[in-house]
Design a protein around this motif. Structure first.
Motif, PDB file in Angstrom:
ATOM      1  N   VAL A  34       0.875  -1.229   0.020  1.00  0.00           N
ATOM      2  CA  VAL A  34       0.008  -0.061  -0.157  1.00  0.00           C
ATOM      3  C   VAL A  34       0.898   1.325  -0.144  1.00  0.00           C
ATOM      4  CG1 VAL A  34      -1.966  -1.063   1.246  1.00  0.00           C
ATOM      5  CG2 VAL A  34      -0.201   0.044   2.380  1.00  0.00           C
ATOM      6  N   LYS A  35       0.180   2.364  -0.379  1.00  0.00           N
ATOM      7  CA  LYS A  35       0.936   3.892  -0.557  1.00  0.00           C
ATOM      8  C   LYS A  35       1.007   4.200   0.937  1.00  0.00           C
ATOM      9  CE  LYS A  35      -0.376   4.814  -5.232  1.00  0.00           C
ATOM     10  NZ  LYS A  35      -1.498   3.737  -5.480  1.00  0.00           N
ATOM     11  N   SER A  36       1.933   5.196   1.468  1.00  0.00           N
ATOM     12  CA  SER A  36       1.870   5.668   2.485  1.00  0.00           C
ATOM     13  C   SER A  36       0.691   6.277   3.209  1.00  0.00           C
ATOM     14  CB  SER A  36       3.109   6.352   2.765  1.00  0.00           C
ATOM     15  OG  SER A  36       2.940   7.705   1.898  1.00  0.00           O
ATOM     16  N   LEU A  37       0.319   6.126   4.251  1.00  0.00           N
ATOM     17  CA  LEU A  37      -0.844   7.147   4.801  1.00  0.00           C
ATOM     18  C   LEU A  37      -0.625   8.381   4.599  1.00  0.00           C
ATOM     19  CD1 LEU A  37      -1.889   4.904   7.810  1.00  0.00           C
ATOM     20  CD2 LEU A  37      -2.842   4.804   5.488  1.00  0.00           C
ATOM     21  N   GLU A  38       0.519   9.127   4.701  1.00  0.00           N
ATOM     22  CA  GLU A  38       0.863  10.258   4.543  1.00  0.00           C
ATOM     23  C   GLU A  38       0.413  11.118   3.572  1.00  0.00           C
ATOM     24  OE1 GLU A  38       4.868  10.651   7.458  1.00  0.00           O
ATOM     25  OE2 GLU A  38       5.211  11.071   5.139  1.00  0.00           O
ATOM     26  N   LYS A  39       0.375  10.205   2.379  1.00  0.00           N
ATOM     27  CA  LYS A  39      -0.009  10.577   0.945  1.00  0.00           C
ATOM     28  C   LYS A  39      -1.483  10.543   0.789  1.00  0.00           C
ATOM     29  CE  LYS A  39       4.360   9.970  -1.582  1.00  0.00           C
ATOM     30  NZ  LYS A  39       5.000   9.317  -2.655  1.00  0.00           N
ATOM     31  N   THR A  40      -1.865   9.083   1.141  1.00  0.00           N
ATOM     32  CA  THR A  40      -3.328   8.874   0.820  1.00  0.00           C
ATOM     33  C   THR A  40      -4.463   9.375   1.580  1.00  0.00           C
ATOM     34  OG1 THR A  40      -3.084   6.661   2.332  1.00  0.00           O
ATOM     35  CG2 THR A  40      -2.498   6.403  -0.149  1.00  0.00           C
ATOM     36  N   GLU A  64      -5.335   5.924  -5.034  1.00  0.00           N
ATOM     37  CA  GLU A  64      -5.763   4.483  -4.651  1.00  0.00           C
ATOM     38  C   GLU A  64      -4.927   4.119  -3.680  1.00  0.00           C
ATOM     39  OE1 GLU A  64      -6.983   0.322  -6.786  1.00  0.00           O
ATOM     40  OE2 GLU A  64      -5.665   1.804  -8.019  1.00  0.00           O
ATOM     41  N   LEU A  65      -5.218   3.406  -2.548  1.00  0.00           N
ATOM     42  CA  LEU A  65      -4.321   3.224  -1.574  1.00  0.00           C
ATOM     43  C   LEU A  65      -3.665   1.911  -2.034  1.00  0.00           C
ATOM     44  CD1 LEU A  65      -3.418   3.249   1.534  1.00  0.00           C
ATOM     45  CD2 LEU A  65      -5.512   1.705   2.043  1.00  0.00           C
ATOM     46  N   GLU A  66      -4.131   0.928  -2.279  1.00  0.00           N
ATOM     47  CA  GLU A  66      -3.482  -0.365  -2.626  1.00  0.00           C
ATOM     48  C   GLU A  66      -2.681  -0.254  -3.905  1.00  0.00           C
ATOM     49  OE1 GLU A  66      -6.009  -3.929  -2.254  1.00  0.00           O
ATOM     50  OE2 GLU A  66      -6.153  -3.584  -0.005  1.00  0.00           O
ATOM     51  N   MET A  67      -1.473  -0.996  -3.947  1.00  0.00           N
ATOM     52  CA  MET A  67      -0.603  -1.057  -5.212  1.00  0.00           C
ATOM     53  C   MET A  67      -1.004  -2.325  -6.194  1.00  0.00           C
ATOM     54  SD  MET A  67       2.708   1.216  -4.256  1.00  0.00           S
ATOM     55  CE  MET A  67       3.095   0.135  -3.023  1.00  0.00           C
ATOM     56  N   GLY A  68      -1.346  -3.465  -5.465  1.00  0.00           N
ATOM     57  CA  GLY A  68      -1.538  -4.564  -5.994  1.00  0.00           C
ATOM     58  C   GLY A  68      -0.232  -5.446  -6.028  1.00  0.00           C
ATOM     59  N   PHE A  69      -0.366  -6.553  -6.187  1.00  0.00           N
ATOM     60  CA  PHE A  69       0.780  -7.385  -6.546  1.00  0.00           C
ATOM     61  C   PHE A  69       1.575  -7.269  -7.777  1.00  0.00           C
ATOM     62  CE2 PHE A  69      -1.623 -10.748  -3.883  1.00  0.00           C
ATOM     63  CZ  PHE A  69      -1.187 -10.397  -2.624  1.00  0.00           C
ATOM     64  N   ASP A  70       3.007  -7.282  -7.579  1.00  0.00           N
ATOM     65  CA  ASP A  70       3.656  -7.336  -8.643  1.00  0.00           C
ATOM     66  C   ASP A  70       3.931  -8.867  -9.154  1.00  0.00           C
ATOM     67  OD1 ASP A  70       5.829  -8.910  -7.273  1.00  0.00           O
ATOM     68  OD2 ASP A  70       6.876  -6.905  -6.804  1.00  0.00           O
ATOM     69  N   PRO A  71       4.351  -9.099 -10.219  1.00  0.00           N
ATOM     70  CA  PRO A  71       4.350 -10.415 -11.096  1.00  0.00           C
ATOM     71  C   PRO A  71       5.003 -11.602 -10.054  1.00  0.00           C
ATOM     72  CG  PRO A  71       4.884  -8.861 -12.624  1.00  0.00           C
ATOM     73  CD  PRO A  71       4.910  -8.145 -11.378  1.00  0.00           C
ATOM     74  N   TYR A  72       6.126 -11.089  -9.315  1.00  0.00           N
ATOM     75  CA  TYR A  72       6.801 -12.090  -8.392  1.00  0.00           C
ATOM     76  C   TYR A  72       5.951 -12.318  -7.253  1.00  0.00           C
ATOM     77  CZ  TYR A  72      10.711 -10.409 -11.388  1.00  0.00           C
ATOM     78  OH  TYR A  72      11.509 -10.222 -12.341  1.00  0.00           O
ATOM     79  N   MET A  73       5.272 -11.533  -6.487  1.00  0.00           N
ATOM     80  CA  MET A  73       4.327 -11.638  -5.517  1.00  0.00           C
ATOM     81  C   MET A  73       3.152 -12.284  -5.824  1.00  0.00           C
ATOM     82  SD  MET A  73       4.448  -8.213  -3.404  1.00  0.00           S
ATOM     83  CE  MET A  73       3.559  -8.700  -1.885  1.00  0.00           C
ATOM     84  N   ALA A  74       2.724 -12.092  -7.082  1.00  0.00           N
ATOM     85  CA  ALA A  74       1.627 -12.736  -7.823  1.00  0.00           C
ATOM     86  C   ALA A  74       1.719 -14.170  -7.729  1.00  0.00           C
ATOM     87  CB  ALA A  74       1.086 -12.240  -8.913  1.00  0.00           C
ATOM     88  N   CYS A  75       2.975 -14.531  -8.463  1.00  0.00           N
ATOM     89  CA  CYS A  75       3.306 -16.003  -8.786  1.00  0.00           C
ATOM     90  C   CYS A  75       3.520 -16.730  -7.622  1.00  0.00           C
ATOM     91  CB  CYS A  75       4.686 -15.876  -9.633  1.00  0.00           C
ATOM     92  SG  CYS A  75       5.329 -17.657  -9.832  1.00  0.00           S
ATOM     93  N   SER A  76       3.940 -16.121  -6.274  1.00  0.00           N
ATOM     94  CA  SER A  76       4.223 -16.659  -5.011  1.00  0.00           C
ATOM     95  C   SER A  76       2.989 -16.945  -4.384  1.00  0.00           C
ATOM     96  CB  SER A  76       5.131 -15.791  -4.248  1.00  0.00           C
ATOM     97  OG  SER A  76       5.388 -16.576  -2.954  1.00  0.00           O
ATOM     98  N   GLU A  77       2.110 -15.979  -4.398  1.00  0.00           N
ATOM     99  CA  GLU A  77       0.728 -16.165  -3.793  1.00  0.00           C
ATOM    100  C   GLU A  77      -0.065 -17.300  -4.724  1.00  0.00           C
ATOM    101  OE1 GLU A  77      -2.206 -16.013  -1.220  1.00  0.00           O
ATOM    102  OE2 GLU A  77      -0.458 -15.137  -1.134  1.00  0.00           O
ATOM    103  N   ALA A  78      -0.065 -17.273  -6.148  1.00  0.00           N
ATOM    104  CA  ALA A  78      -0.812 -18.027  -6.666  1.00  0.00           C
ATOM    105  C   ALA A  78      -0.315 -19.536  -6.481  1.00  0.00           C
ATOM    106  CB  ALA A  78      -0.674 -17.717  -8.306  1.00  0.00           C
TER     107      ALA A  78
END
Length: 595
Positions: free
Chosen positions: A457-463, A470-484
């Protein structure tokens, strides 16, 4: 017990817990494997076929699939199914050439969809490609309904709504925005072959307590306030804010208030914390942003000085339950508490409102103000009028609205074709062996030891300074593969052939969860207690084989099976096989199977 009929599609469907729990029956493991392989566009299209709004639901779905996830029974944290859906949406290529196109020649039938929310848009998508002329009416300036008006932009950006609603509108759907339909009777005279009502539950419940009218300028209905924020009509809020209610709307209100200038924002709830209707992650997000949730408080009075709100007086209660488990809130006898505030947001529920539907045209409503419908077909007591989404069976969520949109589209197609609405088309199913060698499979059956990944997630200072960031940034491909890879491939089924089995017990010895037992048959209650690991979850079936040569049967507890395939790898005769079960829910235009 009689031998299990694995040819009945509901048996393996129920074993795929996540897909069974999804109202739209999205084939979850199938698209998760594609994400692990980096095939994001393919994963997106599987979602698009079932749940219509993958990018939207990948951000704001109520996730009924996740509590059902088998992984959650293994290490308490389910696969992040919802956020993986977002991965497919965020990382896909241009999928325009994969989308269907409406036929050049229409079939001559005209359908009116009242409301441009998820249910109506699903109906429009399913019927437009069959040649129907779809006209969508909405009093807003763009499609999306409550997805656009009630979900804050820091959770769901307009760009995502625009994209996924655009895929539907571009199928040749006629849109009439800024048009309020004020008479169903008038609509019925305009020659429509069918009318679909998907207007949601547009009226928020009010708090009828003393002081409400006098302090009305400082007390707002939550869903109306969120809509005003979404469309820029409201740009600020007072420093001290109390949000009444414990659902997801209340969580959206308090988090939005914090971004609109609220310095002291509190949520006050009648129920206990665990009984709140808000999703666990919604409560976590609010508390992460420093918003306290105060439970077991019932509002007694809006305290004001000459109309200026100064606070809310609360009675402290406790929950008591009768012999049937019904809850009642009982005062504890402690002194009432005054919580000071400048504004109140009331988010204590929503209800249907149909001021535009005349009472004398033959459309019946029940005592709760809901239309009387056939729950399967969603047809009203006026045969050509159908309902779906929150306007049909009461407020639920987006994925339920989509599922009802699919069912209503099937009903409308059958109705316009002069066919029985009760003869529903079946889902498409397939069961295919994954064997590639003697003991090799076309999927990775290694059970991952990884823990569930947290979405960056982005920092609360900004959001907290920008309500549209948008607060959440989502998974990048590496995190997505690991979670999948945490997915247990519950759709890869263990299929047993009794006549091939030599009862060597190799599968029993190798099974890591002791879910396989060879024993004499019996009644289900007796059999569940005699298994190697007693099968206590009655919601999950027992897989019972035909009688073996010794007179015993093979019994497998579907509840604790990991679908790891070790039984099939160890079996010397191939009595066990790993077969992929695929179910795609029926949509309008699917032929009813003849028997």
């Amino acid at each position: 017990m009689i031998p299990t009929d694995i040819g009945e599609h509901e048996y393996f469907h129920k074993v795929v817990d996540c897909q069974w729990a999804c109202p739209a029956h999205t084939p979850v493991p199938e698209y998760i494997r594609l994400i692990a392989a980096g095939r994001y566009s393919d994963a997106y299209m599987i979602n698009w076929q079932s749940n219509v709004f993958p990018g939207i639901l990948g951000r704001v779905c109520d996730r009924p699939c996740e509590p059902a996830c088998r992984r959650g029974r293994l290490d308490k944290e389910p696969v992040a199914i919802c956020r993986l859906k977002r991965v497919a949406a965020d990382l896909k290529d241009d999928i325009q050439d994969r989308l269907p196109v409406a036929p050049l020649k229409r079939n001559g039938r005209r359908i009116a969809c009242v409301g441009a929310g998820p249910a109506s848009l699903t109906v429009a998508r399913d019927l437009a490609v069959l040649g129907y002329q779809i006209t969508v009416f909405d009093n807003g300036v763009s499609p999306g309904g409550m997805m656009r008006s009630q979900i804050p932009k820091f959770r769901l950006p307009d760009s995502v709504i625009d994209e996924e609603c655009g895929y539907i509108v571009n199928l040749g759907v006629e849109t009439r925005y800024n048009q309020w339909v004020d008479s169903l009777a008038q609509l019925l005279t305009e020659g429509w072959d069918a009318i679909f009502v998907g207007t949601g539950a547009p009226r928020g419940r009010d708090a009828d307590v003393p002081g409400r009218n006098e302090a009305a300028a400082h007390i707002h209905i939550g869903i109306d306030w969120l809509a005003n924020v979404a469309f820029g009509h409201t740009t600020r809020i007072s420093p001290r804010v109390i949000v009444l209610g414990g659902g997801n709307t209340a969580m959206d209100c308090c988090r939005s208030a914090l971004r609109m200038g609220g310095e002291d924002v509190k949520v006050v709830v009648r129920s206990g914390f665990e009984e709140m209707k808000a999703s666990p992650w919604e409560k976590e997000d609010a508390m992460h942003e420093g918003i306290p949730i105060i439970n077991m408080r019932v509002p007694k009075e809006f305290v004001h000085h000459s109309g200026k709100l100064v606070g809310v007086l609360f009675e402290i209660v406790r929950a008591e339950y009768d012999e049937k488990g019904r809850r009642s809130l009982v005062p504890t006898g402690e002194p009432d508490i005054l919580m000071e505030c400048d504004e109140v947001l009331v988010a204590i529920g929503q209800e249907n409102a149909f001021p535009w539907i005349e009472k004398d045209i033959g459309l019946e409503f029940d005592k709760w103000g809901l239309p009387v419908l056939n729950n399967m077909t969603l047809q009203s007591t006026l045969p050509k009028v159908f309902f779906g989404g929150d306007s049909a069976l009461g407020p639920k969520n987006i994925i339920t609205a989509v599922a009802q949109g699919h069912q209503a589209a099937i009903s409308i197609d059958l109705f316009c074709s002069g066919k029985s609405l009760l003869e529903r088309p079946p889902p498409m199913t397939n069961l295919v062996s994954q064997k590639m060698g003697i003991h090799e499979w076309s999927y990775d059956n290694q059970v991952s030891e990884e823990e569930r990944k947290k979405v960056p997630v982005k920092s609360l200072e900004k959001t907290l300074k920008d309500i549209k960031l948008e607060l959440e940034m989502g998974f990048d491909p590496y995190m997505a593969c690991s979670e999948a890879e945490r997915c247990l491939n519950c759709d890869i089924e263990t299929v047993f052939t009794a006549k091939t089995c030599i009862e060597c017990d190799s599968c029993v010895d190798i099974c890591p969860t002791e879910c396989i037992t060879f024993t004499h048959n019996g009644e289900e209650d007796d059999l569940r207690g005699r298994l190697k690991a007693p099968a206590k979850d009655l919601e999950q079936a027992l897989y019972v084989s035909d009688t073996l040569k010794t007179g015993r049967v093979m019994v497998k507890d579907e509840n604790i099976c990991l679908h790891c395939g070790m039984c099939a790898e160890r079996c010397p005769t191939g009595a066990w096989d790993m077969q992929k079960f695929l179910l795609l829910a029926a949509v309008a235009g699917t032929e009813v199977r003849r028997t």
